[in-house]
Design an enzyme around this catalytic site. Structure first.
Site, PDB file in Angstrom:
ATOM      1  N   HIS A 100       9.395  21.094   8.940  1.00 25.94           N
ATOM      2  CA  HIS A 100       8.467  20.689   7.890  1.00 25.94           C
ATOM      3  C   HIS A 100       8.499  19.189   7.615  1.00 25.94           C
ATOM      4  O   HIS A 100       7.982  18.733   6.595  1.00 25.94           O
ATOM      5  CB  HIS A 100       8.770  21.459   6.604  1.00 25.94           C
ATOM      6  CG  HIS A 100       8.664  22.946   6.763  1.00 25.94           C
ATOM      7  ND1 HIS A 100       7.552  23.559   7.298  1.00 25.94           N
ATOM      8  CD2 HIS A 100       9.545  23.934   6.473  1.00 25.94           C
ATOM      9  CE1 HIS A 100       7.738  24.864   7.320  1.00 25.94           C
ATOM     10  NE2 HIS A 100       8.929  25.120   6.840  1.00 25.94           N
ATOM     11  N   ARG A 110     -10.371  16.286 -29.776  1.00 25.86           N
ATOM     12  CA  ARG A 110     -10.814  16.996 -28.577  1.00 25.86           C
ATOM     13  C   ARG A 110     -11.113  18.458 -28.882  1.00 25.86           C
ATOM     14  O   ARG A 110     -10.387  19.096 -29.648  1.00 25.86           O
ATOM     15  CB  ARG A 110      -9.747  16.906 -27.471  1.00 25.86           C
ATOM     16  CG  ARG A 110      -9.508  15.500 -26.970  1.00 25.86           C
ATOM     17  CD  ARG A 110      -8.410  15.458 -25.915  1.00 25.86           C
ATOM     18  NE  ARG A 110      -8.142  14.091 -25.505  1.00 25.86           N
ATOM     19  CZ  ARG A 110      -8.757  13.470 -24.507  1.00 25.86           C
ATOM     20  NH1 ARG A 110      -9.673  14.130 -23.803  1.00 25.86           N
ATOM     21  NH2 ARG A 110      -8.480  12.214 -24.220  1.00 25.86           N
ATOM     22  N   PRO A 123       6.649  19.850  -8.841  1.00 29.77           N
ATOM     23  CA  PRO A 123       7.543  19.020  -9.644  1.00 29.77           C
ATOM     24  C   PRO A 123       6.769  18.267 -10.723  1.00 29.77           C
ATOM     25  O   PRO A 123       5.712  17.708 -10.454  1.00 29.77           O
ATOM     26  CB  PRO A 123       8.154  18.068  -8.619  1.00 29.77           C
ATOM     27  CG  PRO A 123       8.056  18.796  -7.326  1.00 29.77           C
ATOM     28  CD  PRO A 123       6.782  19.578  -7.411  1.00 29.77           C
ATOM     29  N   GLU A 124       7.312  18.304 -11.935  1.00 33.03           N
ATOM     30  CA  GLU A 124       6.693  17.615 -13.061  1.00 33.03           C
ATOM     31  C   GLU A 124       7.531  16.386 -13.403  1.00 33.03           C
ATOM     32  O   GLU A 124       8.425  16.003 -12.645  1.00 33.03           O
ATOM     33  CB  GLU A 124       6.560  18.578 -14.242  1.00 33.03           C
ATOM     34  CG  GLU A 124       5.754  19.834 -13.903  1.00 33.03           C
ATOM     35  CD  GLU A 124       5.661  20.833 -15.058  1.00 33.03           C
ATOM     36  OE1 GLU A 124       5.706  20.397 -16.221  1.00 33.03           O
ATOM     37  OE2 GLU A 124       5.543  22.035 -14.797  1.00 33.03           O
ATOM     38  N   ARG A 174       4.184  23.051   2.594  1.00 34.32           N
ATOM     39  CA  ARG A 174       2.787  23.440   2.365  1.00 34.32           C
ATOM     40  C   ARG A 174       1.778  22.365   2.778  1.00 34.32           C
ATOM     41  O   ARG A 174       0.582  22.620   2.782  1.00 34.32           O
ATOM     42  CB  ARG A 174       2.587  23.789   0.881  1.00 34.32           C
ATOM     43  CG  ARG A 174       3.431  24.951   0.371  1.00 34.32           C
ATOM     44  CD  ARG A 174       2.962  26.294   0.880  1.00 34.32           C
ATOM     45  NE  ARG A 174       1.652  26.649   0.370  1.00 34.32           N
ATOM     46  CZ  ARG A 174       1.437  27.243  -0.791  1.00 34.32           C
ATOM     47  NH1 ARG A 174       2.454  27.563  -1.582  1.00 34.32           N
ATOM     48  NH2 ARG A 174       0.214  27.551  -1.171  1.00 34.32           N
TER      49      ARG A 174
END
Length: 278
Positions: free
Chosen positions: A99, A159, A2-3, A118
């Site tokens: 889970h 950069r 998730p972002e 996970r």
């Protein structure tokens, strides 16, 4: 993983379900899910009330209020969902599932579950002073939706690293991952492997605008559901229906029609158009 839009969506959905509720007990089913001072979460959180649920980068934060002035309980509880972490509120007496890693019992009888197939996600209870010792927090870059155009350009233009790598670097800017980096760079017509210092400032300014537009649209559409992501009500997001490049390797570019390319940038699978993103 998730972002920013997905975590923002979860925070907004979770807030009305837990804000104002007191945590009456914490149950740990996987010790490695708890980072930092474990006792602060397991023994000091009961009796604290959730004041506010919000987001910082990809972190979901619950601001806590102690039962009494000067109580040693945490001032914040942070969750990093990583790849498969989920937060749901269930009815009273709901048992843990296969889970389930943590359960927070709430004063209204319901239960907040942190499930994670996970086991990469984590929860961290923090007193205010702990933020100074948490390197991840101290190095987080600015929020992309709160960063002005010129400040964004200044963070990137000198950069030498590739532009996608810079966008993924949470110390440069917080909350962007693979999905929204690819989608933003396509809309800005910038190759993901272009060195930051080779990109004209005009294009960096364009990138700032489209990045914010993409993130705002994704939040409106409750994020992107690829495999595991669901919001705090268990619903899938819809932004994946608007992907122009992410996950579309080999398919025709929606702008020029040629097949989309795939490469690796910063170790991540990257999809782009060799014509539109020159």
């Amino acid at each position: 993983m998730p972002e920013l839009p997905e975590v923002e969506t979860i925070a907004r959905g979770l807030a009305p379900q837990v804000e104002g509720r007191t945590i009456t007990a914490v149950h740990v089913f996987n010790a490695s899910t708890v980072h930092g001072t474990r006792a602060l979460l397991t023994h000091k959180t009961a009796g604290c009330t959730v004041r506010r649920v919000h987001r910082r980068g990809k972190l979901l934060l619950m601001d806590m209020a102690a039962a009494e002035e000067g109580s040693p309980g945490p001032t914040h509880i942070a969750f990093h969902l990583k790849m498969t972490g989920r937060l749901f509120v269930y009815p009273q007496n709901t048992p843990p599932a296969a889970h389930t890693r943590l359960i927070f019992d709430l004063s209204d009888g319901r239960r907040l579950f942190f499930d994670d197939a996970r086991k990469f996600g984590y929860c961290r209870a923090l007193a205010q002073a702990d933020f100074k010792e948490w390197d991840f927090w101290q190095t987080l870059g600015p929020e992309p939706l709160e960063t002005g155009q010129q400040a964004f350009v200044e963070r990137l233009r000198h950069r030498r690293t590739r532009i996608k790598a810079a966008l993924l670097d949470q110390t440069v800017i917080a909350g962007i991952g693979n999905i929204y980096a690819d989608e933003s760079l396509f809309r800005a017509r910038i190759r993901p492997d272009a060195p930051c210092n080779s990109i004209p400032e005009k294009q960096l300014r364009t990138l700032h605008g489209v990045m914010q537009a993409v993130l705002q649209q994704a939040i409106r559409e409750c994020g992107s559901s690829i495999r595991d992501y669901r919001d705090a009500h268990g619903d899938a997001g819809a932004f994946q229906n608007n992907f122009l490049v992410y996950g579309r390797s080999g398919e025709p570019c929606r702008e020029c029609g040629i097949p989309l390319f795939t490469s690796k940038v910063a170790g991540r699978t990257t999809v782009f158009c060799g014509v539109c993103q020159r």
